[in-house]
Scaffold this active site. Structure first.
Site, PDB file in Angstrom:
ATOM      1  N   HIS A   1       0.836  -1.207   0.000  1.00 59.02           N
ATOM      2  CA  HIS A   1       0.000   0.000   0.000  1.00 59.02           C
ATOM      3  C   HIS A   1       0.870   1.256   0.000  1.00 59.02           C
ATOM      4  CE1 HIS A   1      -2.684  -2.998   2.162  1.00 59.02           C
ATOM      5  NE2 HIS A   1      -3.458  -2.625   1.167  1.00 59.02           N
TER       6      HIS A   1
ATOM      7  N   GLY B   1      -2.691  -1.694  -7.280  1.00 60.57           N
ATOM      8  CA  GLY B   1      -1.578  -2.636  -7.371  1.00 60.57           C
ATOM      9  C   GLY B   1      -1.765  -3.608  -8.521  1.00 60.57           C
ATOM     10  N   GLU B   2      -0.668  -3.867  -9.236  1.00 65.57           N
ATOM     11  CA  GLU B   2      -0.727  -4.850 -10.328  1.00 65.57           C
ATOM     12  C   GLU B   2      -0.913  -6.263  -9.804  1.00 65.57           C
ATOM     13  OE1 GLU B   2       2.834  -4.025 -12.544  1.00 65.57           O
ATOM     14  OE2 GLU B   2       1.986  -2.174 -13.374  1.00 65.57           O
TER      15      GLU B   2
ATOM     16  N   VAL C   1       4.736  -5.310  -4.691  1.00 64.44           N
ATOM     17  CA  VAL C   1       5.798  -5.300  -3.684  1.00 64.44           C
ATOM     18  C   VAL C   1       5.810  -6.678  -3.008  1.00 64.44           C
ATOM     19  CG1 VAL C   1       6.641  -4.219  -1.564  1.00 64.44           C
ATOM     20  CG2 VAL C   1       5.502  -2.828  -3.312  1.00 64.44           C
TER      21      VAL C   1
ATOM     22  N   SER D   1      -2.559  -8.244   2.952  1.00 59.16           N
ATOM     23  CA  SER D   1      -3.107  -8.191   4.309  1.00 59.16           C
ATOM     24  C   SER D   1      -3.486  -9.595   4.778  1.00 59.16           C
ATOM     25  CB  SER D   1      -4.334  -7.288   4.335  1.00 59.16           C
ATOM     26  OG  SER D   1      -4.021  -6.053   3.726  1.00 59.16           O
TER      27      SER D   1
HETATM   28  P1  AMP Z   1      -6.408  -4.028  -0.503  1.00 60.85           P
HETATM   29  O1  AMP Z   1      -6.284  -3.228   0.748  1.00 60.85           O
HETATM   30  O2  AMP Z   1      -5.889  -5.427  -0.378  1.00 60.85           O
HETATM   31  O3  AMP Z   1      -7.772  -3.935  -1.138  1.00 60.85           O
HETATM   32  O4  AMP Z   1      -5.414  -3.352  -1.527  1.00 60.85           O
HETATM   33  C1  AMP Z   1      -5.510  -1.966  -1.786  1.00 60.85           C
HETATM   34  C2  AMP Z   1      -4.634  -1.650  -2.958  1.00 60.85           C
HETATM   35  O5  AMP Z   1      -3.282  -2.006  -2.658  1.00 60.85           O
HETATM   36  C3  AMP Z   1      -5.013  -2.408  -4.234  1.00 60.85           C
HETATM   37  O6  AMP Z   1      -4.861  -1.547  -5.330  1.00 60.85           O
HETATM   38  C4  AMP Z   1      -4.005  -3.511  -4.261  1.00 60.85           C
HETATM   39  O7  AMP Z   1      -3.755  -3.996  -5.557  1.00 60.85           O
HETATM   40  C5  AMP Z   1      -2.787  -2.815  -3.700  1.00 60.85           C
HETATM   41  N1  AMP Z   1      -1.823  -3.785  -3.188  1.00 60.85           N
HETATM   42  C6  AMP Z   1      -2.065  -4.771  -2.287  1.00 60.85           C
HETATM   43  N2  AMP Z   1      -0.958  -5.506  -2.090  1.00 60.85           N
HETATM   44  C7  AMP Z   1       0.015  -4.987  -2.879  1.00 60.85           C
HETATM   45  C8  AMP Z   1       1.385  -5.306  -3.131  1.00 60.85           C
HETATM   46  N3  AMP Z   1       1.980  -6.335  -2.518  1.00 60.85           N
HETATM   47  N4  AMP Z   1       2.062  -4.536  -4.008  1.00 60.85           N
HETATM   48  C9  AMP Z   1       1.464  -3.484  -4.637  1.00 60.85           C
HETATM   49  N5  AMP Z   1       0.175  -3.134  -4.436  1.00 60.85           N
HETATM   50  C10 AMP Z   1      -0.544  -3.873  -3.583  1.00 60.85           C
END
Ligand code: AMP
Length: 285
Positions: free
Chosen positions: A37, A147-148, A176, A186
């Site tokens: 994030h 995130g990709e 990442v 998470s």
């Molecule tokens: P989430 O809180 O899991 O819904 O993720 C929120 C944003 O963070 C989304 O755009 C995800 O793709 C991005 N994200 C989650 N994990 C990673 C990671 N390891 N690397 C890059 N972006 C991430």
């Protein structure tokens, strides 16, 4: 950093930025923040005068109530991390703020949402596009960062933003990873120590697929290598493996001649405690 709990609070904060002629980048999250994030915040920070984050565990994108319940919530720590990373404001709404009483409007990409991860998680992407469209409307950023890692999610959001003429750019940020290759998520916090040790198999399998993918290699042979690598790890149960055209998301077939997006998902652990992890890689001949 401003902490907003309501739509009107975040709107008036953003209105101040706009009145000063400042640009705004948006990072949407479900909290339980980690370095993945923070990479999104850093990308937004580098491109905009102001960065707005959101923390909202979106109920409409969860299939199973147990999964929603089990989703980690670490608000105080999240706020400290956002502040440290240089976010200017964060919206942390109650569900009733985003989905008001009597709510009945959904946003759905009709084709993309039903493929691949959408097949095994019916309604998931509809929940994602419905909440992201609302957050786009609430914040009105110049660009939003995703995130990709969530490969199909970013495609769905790009399509939705384009089709609905949202006046913003959707930008992707590379995944990442932990040192052993596991994509930060998470959900990783819910893995037992044994499953955490097993989980890097997903990245190893993607690397093995990339290693055999020479121009002309049959796509099915790349897929087979990935499956065999996952099968070597008894704690991993492969759930989905899709090799797709990155533009259309239709299955890639035949010889490897154009870029291919690989999406993989596997469960670790048993019963209600099983954790679904996903990973992704794009390869080009
Ligand atoms: P989430 O809180 O899991 O819904 O993720 C929120 C944003 O963070 C989304 O755009 C995800 O793709 C991005 N994200 C989650 N994990 C990673 C990671 N390891 N690397 C890059 N972006 C991430």
């Amino acid at each position: 950093m401003q902490i907003a709990r309501t739509v009107s609070d975040i709107r008036s904060e953003v209105a101040h930025y706009r009145a000063a002629g400042e640009s705004v980048g948006l990072v949407t999250t479900m909290g339980a923040l980690h370095e993945g994030h923070m990479a999104l915040i850093a990308a937004a920070r580098a491109a905009h005068d102001r960065v707005v984050a959101t923390i909202f565990v979106n109920p409409t994108q969860f299939g199973e109530a147990a999964d929603l319940e089990a989703y980690p919530r670490t608000e105080a720590r999240d706020i400290a991390m956002l502040e440290e990373a240089g976010a200017d404001a964060v919206l942390i709404p109650e569900a009733s703020e985003i989905y008001p009483e009597g709510d009945e409007t959904i946003v759905e990409t009709t084709r993309l949402a039903d493929m691949h991860h959408g097949r095994t998680r019916p309604g998931h992407f509809r929940g994602v596009t419905t909440v992201v469209a609302r957050l786009f409307n609430i914040v009105g950023p110049d660009a939003a960062y995703f995130g990709e890692k969530d490969y199909q999610q970013i495609a769905v959001i790009r399509r939705m933003a384009r089709d609905l003429h949202f006046p913003l750019e959707v930008r992707g940020v590379p995944t990442v990873r932990a040192e052993d290759g596991l994509a930060l998520s998470s959900r990783n916090a819910r893995l037992s120590p044994e499953d955490r040790a097993a989980a890097p198999v997903l990245k190893r399998a993607l690397d093995a697929g990339r290693a055999v993918a020479l121009p002309g290699t049959r796509i099915e042979d790349i897929a087979q290598t990935i499956r065999e690598t996952v099968a070597e790890e008894p704690r991993a149960r492969l759930e989905g493996l899709d090799l797709v055209d990155p533009m259309t998301f239709l299955p890639a077939t035949g010889p490897f001649e154009t870029p291919v997006g690989i999406m993989i998902s596997a469960r670790f652990g048993r019963g209600d405690d099983a954790v679904l992890l996903i990973d992704q890689m794009e390869i080009a001949p």
